[in-house]
Write an enzyme that holds these catalytic residues in place. Structure first.
Site, PDB file in Angstrom:
ATOM      1  N   HIS A  99     -13.142  37.913   3.954  1.00  9.91           N
ATOM      2  CA  HIS A  99     -11.855  37.357   3.520  1.00  9.91           C
ATOM      3  C   HIS A  99     -11.232  38.394   2.593  1.00  9.91           C
ATOM      4  O   HIS A  99     -11.953  39.129   1.904  1.00  9.91           O
ATOM      5  CB  HIS A  99     -12.012  36.099   2.673  1.00  9.91           C
ATOM      6  N   ASP A 102     -12.735  38.552  -0.816  1.00  9.31           N
ATOM      7  CA  ASP A 102     -14.142  38.979  -0.953  1.00  9.31           C
ATOM      8  C   ASP A 102     -14.229  40.444  -1.330  1.00  9.31           C
ATOM      9  O   ASP A 102     -15.141  40.856  -2.042  1.00  9.31           O
ATOM     10  CB  ASP A 102     -14.913  38.838   0.376  1.00  9.31           C
ATOM     11  N   GLU A 230     -11.203  28.363  13.489  1.00 11.12           N
ATOM     12  CA  GLU A 230     -12.584  27.932  13.204  1.00 11.12           C
ATOM     13  C   GLU A 230     -12.564  26.450  12.819  1.00 11.12           C
ATOM     14  O   GLU A 230     -12.184  26.095  11.693  1.00 11.12           O
ATOM     15  CB  GLU A 230     -13.163  28.783  12.076  1.00 11.12           C
ATOM     16  N   GLU A 266     -18.700  27.434  14.471  1.00 10.44           N
ATOM     17  CA  GLU A 266     -19.788  27.515  13.485  1.00 10.44           C
ATOM     18  C   GLU A 266     -20.753  26.351  13.677  1.00 10.44           C
ATOM     19  O   GLU A 266     -20.340  25.184  13.743  1.00 10.44           O
ATOM     20  CB  GLU A 266     -19.207  27.517  12.070  1.00 10.44           C
ATOM     21  N   ASP A 294     -19.906  31.593  14.313  1.00  2.00           N
ATOM     22  CA  ASP A 294     -20.483  31.719  12.977  1.00  2.00           C
ATOM     23  C   ASP A 294     -21.881  31.132  13.049  1.00  2.00           C
ATOM     24  O   ASP A 294     -22.063  29.908  13.141  1.00  2.00           O
ATOM     25  CB  ASP A 294     -19.622  31.009  11.925  1.00  2.00           C
ATOM     26  N   ASP A 305     -22.217  21.288   4.174  1.00  2.00           N
ATOM     27  CA  ASP A 305     -22.251  22.584   4.855  1.00  2.00           C
ATOM     28  C   ASP A 305     -23.222  23.509   4.119  1.00  2.00           C
ATOM     29  O   ASP A 305     -22.823  24.246   3.235  1.00  2.00           O
ATOM     30  CB  ASP A 305     -20.813  23.140   4.806  1.00  2.00           C
ATOM     31  N   ASP A 307     -24.926  26.021   5.227  1.00  2.00           N
ATOM     32  CA  ASP A 307     -24.839  27.435   5.626  1.00  2.00           C
ATOM     33  C   ASP A 307     -26.179  28.162   5.551  1.00  2.00           C
ATOM     34  O   ASP A 307     -26.280  29.257   4.998  1.00  2.00           O
ATOM     35  CB  ASP A 307     -23.838  28.180   4.731  1.00  2.00           C
ATOM     36  N   ASP A 337     -22.540  33.517   9.026  1.00  2.00           N
ATOM     37  CA  ASP A 337     -21.846  32.830   7.932  1.00  2.00           C
ATOM     38  C   ASP A 337     -22.915  31.961   7.277  1.00  2.00           C
ATOM     39  O   ASP A 337     -22.944  30.737   7.425  1.00  2.00           O
ATOM     40  CB  ASP A 337     -20.684  31.995   8.471  1.00  2.00           C
TER      41      ASP A 337
END
Ligand code: XUL
Ligand code: CO
Length: 443
Positions: A99, A102, A230, A266, A294, A305, A307, A337
């Site tokens: 992003h 980031d 997404e 994702e 993802d 989430d 991740d 991700d």
């Protein structure tokens, strides 16, 4: 300077290796069904989880010990780029994603933020000249800053909408500059908290206008990367508009956007929507809309989430089944991700996590490929639907019948016979393929 000095080049050492910092199953050079594993899987590192995140959660501060922790501002951003390219090289990974926020700190104004980004983008571009690692996709973060409290392209506030448009404009320019293979839209705050204060129709119309403007601008600057939506059902918003692939597809169809968009699917978002990972991949594949993935996993005991790095062989097998059936991901890839757990706070854990994910997908690929080559499921499914290859079934699929004729046919039926779906047998067969694949690769 080396940021990960305790870690050497990660190599494929095979299943017999006792070296935790080696691939046991992911062999980038190994050819599966005519494609090198590296080209088939197109693994990608998520910049935000690996270089930007600090291990904090809603209940506690960061725990991550990173060699760049003492730095701030642009110095921190530059150190992260250096560390990132060392990481990519040591992991031998072909792609990364980020992003805008980031990679570079936000400034006091939009112009200042853009300037910061320009500095870091130039640095990344320089590194990319000699690195094999390319940009799978970039995106604009339109969810963290308080200005997005009511959304970005679906905000009630036109100033926020304009600001968001400016962010995407810049992100598209950055994508072009760095040769991004795709561009992603994840609408974390594009949704609503309560219908009591929401004009859903206007918000969705505005979102579509936003996407059309992005399509137009990308065309204008010659950035021809596919756009990817997404989907995610919720979190942070209570109801996100891009709930799942089917909902996203209906939106794209309504607003005449299907030519420009595909989906970035994702795993953990699928499970949050009450679907399996493979369900979302299948819906996208059936509609020719599978763009990228993802790669992560959730936790069945936690409803958010999480991740996590993918380590579930069953899930990667069924996911790769869809991806291989789709003839790969084209310009997409498998982007981790995923974040190391808060308790895995050493920099070395970043390597262990990616190695685990890459090996898990490598095994899944081998199992899925064998299932496809042996036509295990294909043969069963073909037989299961064979009633549509002849007689009345053939007339149905050829569009040669109608309700009157079908009634005539049904009135003559004396007995309707169904066959078993054999779900348990098929699951046992998939298990057998996983176990046999592992037995075959074990030294
Ligand atoms: C959030 C998420 C994002 C997108 C990119 O759940 O998945 O990181 O992948 O904005
Ligand atoms: Co994601």
């Amino acid at each position: 300077m080396a940021y990960f000095e305790n870690v050497n080049q990660i190599k494929y050492e095979g299943p017999g290796s006792a070296n935790p910092l080696a691939f046991k199953y992911y062999n980038p050079e190994e050819v599966i069904n005519g494609k090198k594993m590296e080209d088939l899987l197109r693994f990608s590192v998520a910049y935000w989880h690996t270089f930007t995140a600090d291990g904090s959660d809603p209940f506690g501060v960061g725990t991550a010990i990173r060699p760049w922790n003492h730095l701030q501002g642009l110095d921190l951003a530059k150190a992260r780029v250096e560390a990132a390219f060392e990481f990519f090289e040591k992991l031998n990974v072909p792609f990364f994603c980020f992003h805008d926020v980031d990679i570079a700190p936000e400034g006091a104004t939009l112009a200042e933020s853009n300037k910061n980004q320009d500095i870091i983008v130039a640095m990344i571009k320089e590194y990319m000249k000699t690195s094999k690692t390319k940009l799978l996709w970039n995106t604009a973060n339109m969810f963290t800053n308080p200005r997005y409290v009511h959304g970005a392209a679906t905000s009630n506030n036109a100033d926020v909408y304009a600001y968001s448009a400016a962010k995407v404009k810049k992100a598209l320019e950055v994508g072009k500059e760095l040769g991004a293979e795709n561009y992603v839209f994840w609408g974390g705050r594009e949704g609503y908290e309560t219908l009591l204060n929401t004009n859903m129709g206007l918000e969705l119309d505005n979102l579509a206008r936003f996407f059309h403007m992005a399509v137009d601008y990308a065309k204008e600057i010659g950035f021809d990367a596919p756009f990817l939506i997404e989907p995610k059902p919720k979190e942070p918003t209570k109801h996100q508009y891009d709930f799942d692939v089917a909902t996203g597809l209906a939106f794209l169809q309504k607003y005449d956007l299907t030519d420009h968009f595909k989906f970035n699917i994702e795993a953990n978002h699928a499970t949050l929507a009450g679907h399996t990972f493979e369900h979302e991949l299948r819906v996208a594949r059936e509609n020719n809309m599978l763009g990228s993935v993802d790669a992560n996993q959730g936790d069945t005991l936690l409803g958010w989430d999480t991740d996590e790095f993918p380590t579930d062989l069953y899930s990667t097998t069924l996911a790769m089944y869809e991806i291989l059936k789709n003839d790969g991901l084209g310009k997409g890839g498998l982007n981790f991700d995923a974040k190391v757990r808060r308790g895995s706070f050493e920099a070395e854990d970043l390597f262990h996590a990616h190695i685990a994910g890459m090996d898990t997908f490598a095994i899944g690929t081998k199992v899925a490929n064998k299932l496809i080559q042996d036509k295990v499921l294909d043969n069963f499914i073909e037989e299961r639907y064979s009633s549509y290859t002849q007689g009345i079934g053939l007339e149905i699929v050829e569009g040669k019948t109608n309700l009157r004729k079908l009634e005539e046919y049904a009135l003559q039926l004396t007995e309707i016979k169904n066959a078993s779906g054999r779900q348990e047998r098929l699951k046992a067969t998939v298990n057998q393929y996983i176990i046999e694949t592992l037995a075959n690769v074990t030294v």
